[in-house]
Design a protein around this motif. Structure first.
Motif, PDB file in Angstrom:
ATOM      1  N   THR A   1       0.837  -1.197   0.000  1.00 18.09           N
ATOM      2  CA  THR A   1       0.000   0.000   0.000  1.00 18.09           C
ATOM      3  C   THR A   1       0.864   1.235   0.000  1.00 18.09           C
ATOM      4  O   THR A   1       1.834   1.333   0.722  1.00 18.09           O
ATOM      5  N   THR A   2       0.499   2.210  -0.836  1.00 16.19           N
ATOM      6  CA  THR A   2       1.275   3.444  -0.933  1.00 16.19           C
ATOM      7  C   THR A   2       1.133   4.260   0.333  1.00 16.19           C
ATOM      8  O   THR A   2       0.044   4.482   0.810  1.00 16.19           O
ATOM      9  N   SER A   3       2.267   4.721   0.872  1.00  8.14           N
ATOM     10  CA  SER A   3       2.241   5.551   2.071  1.00  8.14           C
ATOM     11  C   SER A   3       2.006   6.992   1.701  1.00  8.14           C
ATOM     12  O   SER A   3       2.566   7.506   0.748  1.00  8.14           O
ATOM     13  N   LEU A   4       1.183   7.695   2.478  1.00  4.90           N
ATOM     14  CA  LEU A   4       0.897   9.099   2.245  1.00  4.90           C
ATOM     15  C   LEU A   4       1.480   9.963   3.347  1.00  4.90           C
ATOM     16  O   LEU A   4       1.111  11.121   3.501  1.00  4.90           O
ATOM     17  N   ALA A   5       2.393   9.431   4.138  1.00  7.32           N
ATOM     18  CA  ALA A   5       2.961  10.201   5.237  1.00  7.32           C
ATOM     19  C   ALA A   5       3.773  11.358   4.701  1.00  7.32           C
ATOM     20  O   ALA A   5       4.218  11.366   3.570  1.00  7.32           O
ATOM     21  N   ALA A   6       3.977  12.343   5.550  1.00  8.74           N
ATOM     22  CA  ALA A   6       4.695  13.546   5.138  1.00  8.74           C
ATOM     23  C   ALA A   6       6.175  13.266   4.978  1.00  8.74           C
ATOM     24  O   ALA A   6       6.703  12.269   5.450  1.00  8.74           O
ATOM     25  N   CYS A   7       6.860  14.195   4.282  1.00  9.07           N
ATOM     26  CA  CYS A   7       8.269  14.002   3.963  1.00  9.07           C
ATOM     27  C   CYS A   7       9.201  14.618   4.980  1.00  9.07           C
ATOM     28  O   CYS A   7      10.401  14.437   4.888  1.00  9.07           O
ATOM     29  N   GLY A   8       8.693  15.368   5.935  1.00  2.00           N
ATOM     30  CA  GLY A   8       9.561  16.152   6.791  1.00  2.00           C
ATOM     31  C   GLY A   8      10.109  15.427   7.981  1.00  2.00           C
ATOM     32  O   GLY A   8      10.405  16.029   9.003  1.00  2.00           O
ATOM     33  N   ARG A   9      10.254  14.098   7.905  1.00  2.34           N
ATOM     34  CA  ARG A   9      10.776  13.331   9.021  1.00  2.34           C
ATOM     35  C   ARG A   9      12.220  12.963   8.785  1.00  2.34           C
ATOM     36  O   ARG A   9      12.669  12.862   7.656  1.00  2.34           O
ATOM     37  N   GLY A  10      12.940  12.705   9.853  1.00  2.00           N
ATOM     38  CA  GLY A  10      14.329  12.326   9.727  1.00  2.00           C
ATOM     39  C   GLY A  10      14.465  10.975   9.080  1.00  2.00           C
ATOM     40  O   GLY A  10      13.600  10.119   9.191  1.00  2.00           O
ATOM     41  N   ALA A  11      15.578  10.746   8.391  1.00  2.00           N
ATOM     42  CA  ALA A  11      15.793   9.491   7.710  1.00  2.00           C
ATOM     43  C   ALA A  11      16.028   8.382   8.716  1.00  2.00           C
ATOM     44  O   ALA A  11      16.797   8.514   9.654  1.00  2.00           O
ATOM     45  N   ALA A  12      15.372   7.262   8.507  1.00  2.00           N
ATOM     46  CA  ALA A  12      15.552   6.104   9.367  1.00  2.00           C
ATOM     47  C   ALA A  12      16.497   5.130   8.703  1.00  2.00           C
ATOM     48  O   ALA A  12      16.358   4.823   7.529  1.00  2.00           O
TER      49      ALA A  12
ATOM     50  N   SER B   1      18.130  17.979  -0.146  1.00  2.00           N
ATOM     51  CA  SER B   1      17.423  18.108   1.122  1.00  2.00           C
ATOM     52  C   SER B   1      16.873  19.531   1.198  1.00  2.00           C
ATOM     53  O   SER B   1      16.555  20.132   0.169  1.00  2.00           O
ATOM     54  N   TYR B   2      16.753  20.105   2.377  1.00  2.00           N
ATOM     55  CA  TYR B   2      16.260  21.476   2.532  1.00  2.00           C
ATOM     56  C   TYR B   2      16.592  21.969   3.929  1.00  2.00           C
ATOM     57  O   TYR B   2      16.830  21.191   4.852  1.00  2.00           O
ATOM     58  N   ASP B   3      16.605  23.296   4.094  1.00  2.00           N
ATOM     59  CA  ASP B   3      16.881  23.882   5.401  1.00  2.00           C
ATOM     60  C   ASP B   3      15.674  24.619   5.973  1.00  2.00           C
ATOM     61  O   ASP B   3      15.706  25.054   7.120  1.00  2.00           O
ATOM     62  N   VAL B   4      14.597  24.766   5.194  1.00  3.44           N
ATOM     63  CA  VAL B   4      13.374  25.411   5.671  1.00  3.44           C
ATOM     64  C   VAL B   4      12.201  24.478   5.400  1.00  3.44           C
ATOM     65  O   VAL B   4      11.916  24.148   4.239  1.00  3.44           O
ATOM     66  N   ASP B   5      11.533  24.062   6.462  1.00  2.00           N
ATOM     67  CA  ASP B   5      10.371  23.172   6.356  1.00  2.00           C
ATOM     68  C   ASP B   5       9.115  23.987   6.638  1.00  2.00           C
ATOM     69  O   ASP B   5       8.947  24.516   7.736  1.00  2.00           O
ATOM     70  N   SER B   6       8.231  24.082   5.657  1.00  7.64           N
ATOM     71  CA  SER B   6       7.009  24.869   5.824  1.00  7.64           C
ATOM     72  C   SER B   6       5.959  24.163   6.668  1.00  7.64           C
ATOM     73  O   SER B   6       5.021  24.798   7.154  1.00  7.64           O
ATOM     74  N   HIS B   7       6.077  22.845   6.827  1.00  9.60           N
ATOM     75  CA  HIS B   7       5.080  22.035   7.547  1.00  9.60           C
ATOM     76  C   HIS B   7       3.676  22.202   6.959  1.00  9.60           C
ATOM     77  O   HIS B   7       2.683  22.005   7.637  1.00  9.60           O
ATOM     78  N   ASP B   8       3.632  22.537   5.678  1.00  6.36           N
ATOM     79  CA  ASP B   8       2.318  22.738   5.051  1.00  6.36           C
ATOM     80  C   ASP B   8       1.523  21.453   4.931  1.00  6.36           C
ATOM     81  O   ASP B   8       0.291  21.478   4.851  1.00  6.36           O
ATOM     82  N   PHE B   9       2.208  20.298   4.948  1.00 10.79           N
ATOM     83  CA  PHE B   9       1.506  19.015   4.852  1.00 10.79           C
ATOM     84  C   PHE B   9       0.637  18.753   6.085  1.00 10.79           C
ATOM     85  O   PHE B   9      -0.237  17.880   6.050  1.00 10.79           O
ATOM     86  N   GLU B  10       0.865  19.498   7.156  1.00 11.69           N
ATOM     87  CA  GLU B  10       0.037  19.364   8.353  1.00 11.69           C
ATOM     88  C   GLU B  10      -1.236  20.210   8.263  1.00 11.69           C
ATOM     89  O   GLU B  10      -2.067  20.181   9.182  1.00 11.69           O
ATOM     90  N   ASP B  11      -1.379  20.979   7.196  1.00 12.85           N
ATOM     91  CA  ASP B  11      -2.540  21.855   6.973  1.00 12.85           C
ATOM     92  C   ASP B  11      -2.808  22.775   8.168  1.00 12.85           C
ATOM     93  O   ASP B  11      -3.921  22.814   8.707  1.00 12.85           O
ATOM     94  N   PRO B  12      -1.800  23.564   8.570  1.00 12.83           N
ATOM     95  CA  PRO B  12      -1.989  24.455   9.724  1.00 12.83           C
ATOM     96  C   PRO B  12      -2.706  25.757   9.387  1.00 12.83           C
ATOM     97  O   PRO B  12      -2.987  26.559  10.283  1.00 12.83           O
ATOM     98  N   GLY B  13      -2.971  25.995   8.107  1.00 14.84           N
ATOM     99  CA  GLY B  13      -3.581  27.249   7.667  1.00 14.84           C
ATOM    100  C   GLY B  13      -2.573  28.111   6.928  1.00 14.84           C
ATOM    101  O   GLY B  13      -1.359  28.028   7.175  1.00 14.84           O
TER     102      GLY B  13
END
Length: 271
Positions: free
Chosen positions: A24-35, A206-218
């Motif tokens: 099953t395809t995962s839809l989790a966000a990308c802003g997590r640390g690499a495991a 990679s990136y140095d600024v995470d907008s966290h937009d995938f959390e839909d904060p507004g």
């Protein structure tokens, strides 16, 4: 973790690709640390991974679809030079294509150029988006085939995630995409970085600024997350498929302009 690039038999790669399709395809966000991967490499032979040659062949690739090497830059790039005026707005490519098109159009109205890291299944569902991105003056990259936790996958499966998306990009544009970014990880493990290099990507983005937009904060929270942290050379992580991102983009672009910062493609940022 074993950081040596494993070799693969054709049977091992085909078996891993088949199992990847069934999962099953995962839809989790990308802003997590690499495991780190807990699985060892499959049984090795002297054969190269199936599909490697076709994934890296880009003899007739148009501009914006082929990776470039930036001497002196790390294998994993989190930001560009701090002494200029450029910033890179990067979008994880999946979700409603109409919303994605609206984001691209908004960027174009302000003269901004962005980098889109596309998920392979999204390209399968909406192949027209590849040309839409490039025709708008933006650049297109690889965000794995199915958007799974690529850094935690067995090596053969992880390699297939990279090369299958690369093949989709090659079919649609003539090249494998300008950049590779791991899915569900802010940074790639050393093994995944080496796999990406073998697939034809000299650098992992990679990136140095995470907008966290995938959390839909507004929209206001997305705007503030970007503008509070961005500076010259920043690489900003954003996502298609979220209405708050589209709504926040005009304010983000205006805020960058007021600071004298110019949104450019990641390749232009690094050049």
């Amino acid at each position: 973790m074993n950081t040596r690039m494993p070799s693969f038999s054709r049977r091992a790669v085909l078996r891993s690709a088949s199992s990847a399709v069934a999962a099953t395809t995962s839809l989790a966000a990308c802003g997590r640390g690499a495991a780190p991967s807990s699985s060892g490499p499959p049984a090795s032979t002297s054969a190269a991974p199936s599909g490697a040659r076709s994934a890296t062949a880009t003899p007739s690739a148009p501009p914006g679809t082929s990776p470039r090497r930036f001497p002196g830059s790390p294998r994993q790039i989190e930001h560009g030079p701090r002494d200029g005026h450029g910033v890179a707005l990067t979008f994880h490519g999946q979700g409603d294509p109409k919303l994605a098109g609206a984001v691209l159009s908004e960027a174009e109205r302000s003269g901004a150029r962005v980098t889109v890291l596309a998920v392979g299944t999204w390209l399968d569902e909406h192949p027209e988006m590849a040309r839409r991105v490039l025709d708008g003056g933006h650049e297109l990259g690889n965000h794995t085939m199915r958007h799974r936790a690529v850094c935690a996958m067995p090596p053969a499966d992880a390699y297939a995630e990279i090369t299958e998306c690369a093949e989709r990009l090659r079919r649609l544009t003539g090249g494998i995409g300008s950049w590779f970014r791991p899915s569900q990880a802010r940074t790639a493990t050393r093994l995944v970085t080496r796999m990406a290099q073998r697939a034809g990507y000299p650098h992992v983005l990679s990136y140095d600024v995470d907008s966290h937009d995938f959390e839909d904060p507004g929209p206001d929270a997305v705007r503030d997350a970007v503008l509070d942290r961005v500076r010259a050379g920043s690489v900003v992580s954003l996502h298609f498929g979220h209405g708050g991102t589209r709504a926040a983009l005009p304010a983000i672009l205006d805020g960058l302009h007021r600071r004298g910062l110019r949104p450019v493609t990641t390749t232009e940022l690094m050049t």
